[in-house]
Design an enzyme around this catalytic site. Structure first.
Site: not given
Ligand SMILES: *[C@@H]1O[C@H](CO)[C@@H](O)[C@H](O)[C@H]1NC(C)=O
Ligand SMILES: *[C@@H]1O[C@H](CO)[C@@H](O)[C@H](O)[C@H]1NC(C)=O
Ligand SMILES: *[C@@H]1O[C@H](CO)[C@@H](O)[C@H](O)[C@H]1NC(C)=O
Ligand SMILES: *[C@@H]1O[C@H](CO)[C@@H](O)[C@H](O)[C@H]1NC(C)=O
Ligand SMILES: [Zn+2]
Length: 309
Positions: A78, A138
């Site tokens: 991609h 995170y």
């Protein structure tokens, strides 16, 4: 970085089936359906911005040094993705936290078309580079995607001139080794700042939006820099005609082109301009021109209406 790679891999694998058509992503990822008042990316940038004088330069930590270890360049089918080692982070400039830099990737068009994701006054630049940063609270991407401020992406337009960009060459020279999907190659780290428009880093636009690839999560604080990176025509051509979205042994070879998502409405979002942004001053006359056109149209319609009486 391993965890990030695994998460990214899962995403990439799972959207392989919905193909390269961003309009079809919603079939597989409902989160890619841009509903009313949802905050998707990319967007068109125009003069309708609000100046925010508290938006100064971001602090780019570790961008000016040569990181240890090695980086990896990968063709994931991609895009071309540069996975960087840990040691770099971004903060300041109105970001609510410190964000760790995890990867850099590119969007482009074709041999005769431009392929930036964001547009400026409807103009598409030849390419766009994204530096992806993960909010430091995170452990991985999956957890960050549930936070509207989970990722900070720095977007840079790429324009073309006649001279090669030596620093960009660090990446473009490696492209022949990752021509096909799934191929990776190592790259010697270099100061990432050398790629960037160093004299104009305080000029940017800020808005809240989404990933531009599935699952299109509305989790991104966008910083779009006003001044582009300049590369040469031949460096651009290495992206537009020498990268493939298919594997080396595929029966049919498909060039990887036009890997940008379509433009989304801003709805009620405020697009901020940093203190030093030039606010697209060259186009400040658009509202005037528009209202003149509307006025003219009204006169024409009115005359048509009168004469039809
Ligand atoms: C991401 O982190 C969360 C919380 O630590 C964990 O439960 C989850 O398994 C991790 N996901 C991946 C893909 O590693
Ligand atoms: C200006 O930016 C700062 C930092 O992001 C933010 O806290 C503040 O609300 C913004 N001001 C306006 C008027 O948008
Ligand atoms: C494509 O990029 C070139 C080079 O910057 C520019 O001259 C041209 O106007 C752009 N075309 C479109 C349709 O935006
Ligand atoms: C980039 O920054 C320099 C130095 O501040 C300034 O003179 C120049 O006008 C800026 N370029 C653009 C295109 O805004
Ligand atoms: Zn991107």
């Amino acid at each position: 970085t391993m965890i990030w790679t695994a998460a990214l891999l899962m995403m990439v694998v799972s959207y392989a089936d919905s193909g390269e058509d961003p309009y079809a992503w919603g079939d597989m990822f409902s989160s890619c359906h841009p509903l009313l008042e949802e905050h998707h990316s990319p967007i068109n940038i125009d003069h309708r911005m609000t100046r925010n004088d508290s938006l100064g330069s971001l602090h780019l930590d570790g961008f000016d040094v040569v990181q240890t270890g090695h980086w990896t360049v990968e063709n994931d089918g991609h895009s071309v993705v540069l996975q960087v080692s840990s040691g770099m982070s971004v903060s300041g400039g109105g970001l609510p936290d410190v964000y760790h830099t995890v990867q850099v990737h590119f969007h482009w068009g074709g041999p005769a078309t431009n392929g930036s994701e964001h547009t400026v006054d409807k103009r598409r630049y030849p390419m766009e580079m994204h530096i992806v940063n993960l909010r430091s609270i995170y452990p991985n991407l999956t957890t960050a995607l549930n936070d509207p401020l989970g990722l900070a992406v720095l977007g840079f337009f790429i324009d073309v001139v006649y001279a090669d960009n030596v620093y960009f060459g660090h990446i473009s020279q490696k492209l022949s080794s990752v021509a096909y999907k799934g191929q990776t190659t190592k790259i010697k780290p270099f100061p990432l700042i050398s790629l960037l428009p160093q004299h104009n880093m305080s000029q940017y636009y800020r808005y809240y939006g989404s990933l531009t690839t599935p699952p299109c999560s509305q989790a991104v604080v966008w910083t779009l820099y006003e001044v582009p990176i300049y590369i040469s025509w031949s460096q651009l051509a290495q992206f537009t005609s020498q990268i493939f979205s298919t594997e080396e042994d595929a029966e049919q070879v498909t060039p990887l082109q036009n890997n940008f998502r379509h433009i989304h409405p801003t709805f009620s979002r405020v697009i901020s301009a940093s203190k030093d942004a030039k606010l697209l001053t060259g186009t400040a006359s658009h509202p005037l021109r528009l209202s003149a056109t509307v006025l003219l149209l009204q006169i024409v319609l009115l005359r048509g209406f009168i004469s039809s009486l």
